[in-house]
Design an enzyme around this catalytic site. Structure first.
Site: not given
Length: 558
Positions: A355, A430, A507
């Site tokens: 959270s 949630d 890269h």
């Protein structure tokens, strides 16, 4: 007489932990020299039992403390009522001050009686002797003896200072007493000249924002810092702490942050076990009403990791107030403690946050780039949308200004500055970090955290086509729907891995990557879906459901 004074002024003693050596002796295991000299089991296996005088005096002082806390929070309304009734005149205030002085004298007398009760208790006298000896000399033996007691943490000696690492003393770029570096929000009106007149116009709004943040705002955001809630949770916290010390062999420590706040921590060392994950340290960052005694530390502990839990400033044994600057200062000294005192390398540290703990975890990941991995459970990208959800529309400007100036929890911005592996855990039911209803999974701010992270790391892949298919995947609220979308787009994982590994070999690993520039729209969509599925896992539960150990997994990396 000196011992009696120490008993009067000494901290409250809650529990005397049972010793493992005495347990071994009772079970019939071979005795060692330490087990021979251990205290009797009867005196070590229970909560500290105060004498009647101390017990009743403690009850009176605790009740007075609760009344004082209630009076403090209700004082603005009380003053307004007394002013309207005319009770704030000098003729009324003077008698009231006499009553208050008499009450303070009575409470001082009760404190003295409590000290006498402690003085007659051999357990408390032994404890206060060990505490005084530890303050004089913090030897390993004194600390070991003191660790057998659970008492008011304000009297615990400091174990680690923020300036202790030699690199901190020699470096000018480290934190100062003003605090560690934070990302500052950009001004709302960039082109406006900062003249004296403009400052004067902004002053009333700034004062209002400051008052809101330091009164109602901070307590709404971090309810765990409210004294009355901590008082109600005290038995549960003591029980959780006893479990960590007695069953998990946890070691408590007090850390001094650069702002002067004292941070309460608990460390469980699993490096001596046969489990390989014990070599890794999980630093746990709790939620806005979470404490390490009963918080998310249980999940990595059950998984076999070494764990370091800590409490927010103003929570339980930690001092201060949980504003973003203080939170970051606390997290900084916790990481320094893990590296310089506990002996873990940053590459062996995992940040696990639940959270609102995502703020300190992402700050640490940004500030310590060699951290091994970050796991964010039920976290969000930015505080402003969630704050606007619970406040009236008429206060939008005030809420936005207050959050940006004083409570700016910019998790996504900080996470994008971290180069390592990240795992986001989204809870499909949630009810806290959704901006509409828990059933509307697309309003879960964990989605925005994922999208911002992927857009920063893979901007070409997460162009319009990639963004569209990832949003479609995020709408799935079950594993069956996820799998259906994944198979519909015919994602070839081997191809995705080969593309990413080839780019990394050519890269380097630093983000952002330009991979996807020369791909077709279909290929970008497949790669975007692959990356989203690797960075976010769903957990079908509400916000406060403990995370099962099977969902605690290390983030994906090439």
């Amino acid at each position: 007489m000196a011992k009696l004074l120490s008993c009067v002024l000494g901290p409250r003693l809650y529990k005397i932990y049972r010793e493992r050596d005495s347990e071994r002796a009772r079970s019939g295991a071979p005795e060692t020299p330490a087990s021979v000299t251990a205290p009797a089991p009867s005196s070590w296996d229970t909560y500290y039992q105060p004498r009647a005088l101390e017990k009743h005096a403690d009850s009176i002082l605790a009740l007075a403390s609760v009344f004082w806390s209630i009076s403090y929070y209700s004082s603005p309304f009380a003053f307004f009522y007394l002013y309207r009734k005319g009770y704030l005149s000098l003729s009324k205030v003077v008698p009231f001050s006499h009553y208050a002085g008499t009450l303070l004298l009575l409470l001082a007398g009760v404190a003295c009686l409590r000290g006498v009760g402690r003085w007659t208790n051999p357990q408390y006298r032994q404890f206060i002797t060990i505490l005084e000896a530890t303050h004089r000399n913090q030897s390993a033996e004194n600390k070991r003896q003191l660790a057998s007691y659970n008492f008011d943490f304000r009297s615990w000696p400091v174990d680690f200072h923020w300036e202790e690492p030699s690199s901190r003393k020699e470096s000018r770029g480290g934190p100062s007493r003003r605090g560690v570096a934070l990302l500052r929000p950009e001004p709302l009106h960039r082109g406006t000249a900062d003249t004296l007149l403009n400052r004067a116009k902004k002053l009333p709004c700034q004062i209002t924002s400051y008052l809101v943040a330091h009164t109602l705002g901070r307590r709404m955001l971090y309810p765990g810092s409210v004294y009355l809630l901590q008082k109600a949770l005290m038995p549960v916290l003591l029980q959780g702490q006893a479990r960590l010390v007695e069953e998990c062999d946890g070691r408590r420590a007090k850390l001094l942050a650069c702002d002067g706040n004292e941070i309460d921590t608990m460390f469980v060392d699993r490096r001596g076990t046969a489990e390989p994950q014990g070599q890794k340290l999980v630093i746990c960052c709790e939620g806005n009403a979470g404490f390490y005694e009963v918080g998310c530390v249980s999940t990595p502990l059950e998984a076999g990791y070494s764990v370091l839990g800590w409490n927010h400033p103003g929570f339980a044994g930690s001092t201060g107030v949980p504003f973003p600057q203080n939170e970051a200062n606390a997290m900084d000294v916790v990481v320094q403690f893990a590296v310089h005192r506990l002996g873990f390398q940053p590459q062996d540290i995992i940040l696990y946050a639940w959270s609102i703990g995502g703020f300190t975890a992402t700050w640490a990941a940004m500030s310590y780039p060699d951290i091994s991995a970050v796991i964010l459970d039920a976290s969000f990208d930015d505080l402003v949308p969630l704050a606007l959800k619970v406040m009236p529309d008429s206060c939008r400007g005030l809420v936005t200004r207050t959050v940006r100036q004083h409570l700016n929890l910019n998790n996504a911005e900080q996470l994008c500055r971290y180069q390592g592996p990240v795992l986001l855990i989204r809870r499909t039911k949630d009810e806290i970090i959704t901006t509409t209803a828990p059933e509307d999974i697309m309003s879960n701010r964990g989605n925005d955290l994922l999208l911002k992270l992927l857009q920063h790391r893979y901007p070409h892949v997460m162009a319009e086509e990639g963004l569209q298919v990832v949003r479609q995947w995020l709408e799935a609220s079950s594993q069956l729907e996820e799998a259906s979308i994944y198979s519909r787009w015919e994602v070839e994982e081997d191809w995705c891995l080969s593309v990413l590994r080839s780019y990394q070999a050519e890269h380097g690993p630093d983000f952002p990557w330009s991979v996807g520039e020369d791909m077709s729209a279909r290929e970008r969509q497949q790669l975007a879906l692959f990356l989203a599925q690797k960075h976010l896992h769903n957990f079908e539960a509400t916000h406060c459901t403990p995370l099962p150990v099977q969902h605690f997994q290390m983030p994906w990396h090439l």
